[in-house]
Design a protein around this motif. Structure first.
Motif, PDB file in Angstrom:
ATOM      1  N   THR A  30      -2.936   4.857  -2.020  1.00  0.00           N
ATOM      2  CA  THR A  30      -4.095   3.663  -2.165  1.00  0.00           C
ATOM      3  C   THR A  30      -5.063   3.991  -1.082  1.00  0.00           C
ATOM      4  OG1 THR A  30      -2.361   2.162  -2.312  1.00  0.00           O
ATOM      5  CG2 THR A  30      -4.055   1.025  -1.774  1.00  0.00           C
ATOM      6  N   ARG A  31      -4.625   4.491  -0.016  1.00  0.00           N
ATOM      7  CA  ARG A  31      -5.770   4.966   0.894  1.00  0.00           C
ATOM      8  C   ARG A  31      -5.085   6.187   1.552  1.00  0.00           C
ATOM      9  NH1 ARG A  31      -7.156   1.058   5.396  1.00  0.00           N
ATOM     10  NH2 ARG A  31      -4.824   0.310   5.297  1.00  0.00           N
ATOM     11  N   GLY A  57      -9.876   5.967   4.172  1.00  0.00           N
ATOM     12  CA  GLY A  57     -10.357   5.524   3.098  1.00  0.00           C
ATOM     13  C   GLY A  57      -9.821   5.539   1.674  1.00  0.00           C
ATOM     14  N   THR A  58     -10.072   4.987   0.768  1.00  0.00           N
ATOM     15  CA  THR A  58      -9.531   5.485  -0.649  1.00  0.00           C
ATOM     16  C   THR A  58      -9.794   6.793  -0.935  1.00  0.00           C
ATOM     17  OG1 THR A  58     -11.517   4.915  -1.901  1.00  0.00           O
ATOM     18  CG2 THR A  58     -10.029   3.106  -1.401  1.00  0.00           C
ATOM     19  N   PRO A  59      -9.284   7.654  -1.906  1.00  0.00           N
ATOM     20  CA  PRO A  59      -9.390   8.996  -2.347  1.00  0.00           C
ATOM     21  C   PRO A  59     -10.839   9.142  -2.647  1.00  0.00           C
ATOM     22  CG  PRO A  59      -7.168   8.205  -3.188  1.00  0.00           C
ATOM     23  CD  PRO A  59      -7.985   6.914  -2.471  1.00  0.00           C
ATOM     24  N   ILE A  94       0.100   4.784   1.648  1.00  0.00           N
ATOM     25  CA  ILE A  94      -0.499   5.256   2.646  1.00  0.00           C
ATOM     26  C   ILE A  94      -0.222   6.765   2.773  1.00  0.00           C
ATOM     27  CG2 ILE A  94      -1.521   5.542   5.086  1.00  0.00           C
ATOM     28  CD1 ILE A  94      -2.727   3.067   3.419  1.00  0.00           C
ATOM     29  N   GLU A 139     -13.543   7.461  -1.894  1.00  0.00           N
ATOM     30  CA  GLU A 139     -14.444   7.172  -0.599  1.00  0.00           C
ATOM     31  C   GLU A 139     -14.412   8.395  -0.017  1.00  0.00           C
ATOM     32  OE1 GLU A 139     -13.761   2.355   0.145  1.00  0.00           O
ATOM     33  OE2 GLU A 139     -12.773   3.670   1.468  1.00  0.00           O
ATOM     34  N   GLU A 173       0.768  -1.314   0.148  1.00  0.00           N
ATOM     35  CA  GLU A 173       0.096   0.208  -0.011  1.00  0.00           C
ATOM     36  C   GLU A 173       0.675   1.308   0.095  1.00  0.00           C
ATOM     37  OE1 GLU A 173      -4.250   0.088   1.761  1.00  0.00           O
ATOM     38  OE2 GLU A 173      -2.983  -0.586   3.258  1.00  0.00           O
TER      39      GLU A 173
END
Length: 363
Positions: A203-204, A217-219, A32, A221, A30
């Motif tokens: 990724t988040r 959250g994901t971008p 982050i 979201e 990921e």
């Protein structure tokens, strides 16, 4: 490859508490991104992961091994700082090789690692230059290369692009994205105050506020389903418009009468029958605002300022009582709208409703 787990992590400086109850799991591969307002603790949290700041509460582990008391050099982490921190008297090759040389690796191993990293970062032709002969973007790539040659479990980036001008920031951001694609199994944590960096690289995203995590959250979201007014306003530029209102119809969809202009607007957010009469905030992003002549509208006001940016025009509507202006972003050029009175609405699937600062979607 590394999986990171932070459980109830806290940080205090004496009696001053900075971070509380940080619970986060970061999976292998990921990228982050930590974002938040100045002073929210994002760099402090990154430095605790690196071992440069002591964790005063909770546990931090990498691949199941507790790291709270493990020295930074033994954590398998490489960090890229905001300032390049290159040795000015060493060439690019020597800067990138320095950590491996200290670690006692052979010349062949060092040359192989430096050559591979320079190739990934398009630095091969600069290997024999001193840092003073490089641009800011090239120096930052050298700093990233110095981390890559160590082949760490985790890469940490602390606002690595903030010292670059706008054009270099865009170019280097793209290079970091391409670098991540070349190293899909590498775990990266990236701190920034730049929303574009966060939205394009992550990724988040971890939004930090009030000494803790506001939302993860994901971008998309976070953009499409913020859990609070704070996240809604923090993610997106210009920030989301928030209008005072009252729920007048509840059910699978929620109808809100807005205080500014007295119109009603429908949201796809569901609500309960006892929500009727409750005071709420209606959130609409500037890019989702549309002109309307209908009786259903979110806001009615006079355009006070326009900003023509070419591909879009920003319109600002002043509000009474010193409230923040309402902003609408319309595609194209609209230079003749200043001083005009307009009604604005939005599609129901783009209308957010917040009660006591929390999204109805999460209640």
């Amino acid at each position: 490859m590394a999986e990171l787990v932070l459980k109830d992590v806290a940080k205090s400086y004496g009696e001053v508490n900075v971070l509380n109850n940080i619970n986060l799991e970061i999976e292998t591969g990921e990228l982050i991104v930590f974002v938040g307002p100045s002073g929210c603790g994002k760099s402090t949290l990154l430095r605790m992961v690196a071992g440069l700041e002591k964790i005063t509460g909770g546990d931090f582990s990498i691949d199941g091994e507790r790291m709270n008391d493990v020295p930074p050099a033994q954590r398998g982490i490489a960090m890229v700082f905001q300032t390049y921190a290159l040795y000015p008297h060493m060439t690019v090759r020597e800067n990138m090789a320095f950590a491996l040389k200290i670690a006692g690796q052979s010349k062949d191993e060092i040359n192989q690692a430096v050559t591979a990293a320079a190739d990934k970062l398009q630095l091969t032709e600069y290997l024999d230059r001193l840092p003073k002969a490089l641009s800011g973007g090239q120096r930052q790539r050298v700093a990233i290369g110095r981390a890559i040659v160590r082949d760490p479990k985790v890469y940490l980036f602390d606002e690595p692009l903030s010292n670059l001008d706008a054009a270099l920031r865009v170019a280097t951001r793209i290079e970091i994205a391409q670098l991540k694609e070349q190293m899909p199994d590498s775990t990266m944590i990236y701190v920034t105050h730049d929303q574009v960096e966060a939205m394009t690289l992550a990724t988040r995203i971890v939004v930090l506020a009030n000494k803790g995590i506001a939302q993860v959250g994901t971008p998309l979201e976070l953009y499409e389903r913020p859990n609070s007014e704070f996240v809604a306003k923090f993610i997106g530029s210009p920030q989301m418009n928030l209008l005072d209102g009252e729920i007048v119809e509840a059910g699978e969809k929620t109808v809100v009468k807005t205080a500014q202009g007295g119109g009603t607007i429908t949201s796809d957010y569901p609500s309960r029958p006892d929500d009727v009469g409750v005071k709420v905030s209606v959130g609409v992003r500037p890019e989702d605002m549309v002109q309307t002549e209908a009786s259903d509208f979110a806001f009615e006001g006079t355009v006070s300022i326009t900003e023509a940016l070419g591909e879009v025009t920003l319109m600002y509507f002043n509000q009474p009582d010193g409230a923040e202006p309402v902003i609408a972003k319309l595609p194209g050029v609209h230079s003749n709208l200043r001083g005009q009175s307009l009604r604005l609405s939005a599609p129901s699937n783009k209308v957010h409703v917040f009660r006591d600062g929390v999204s109805l979607h999460y209640q």
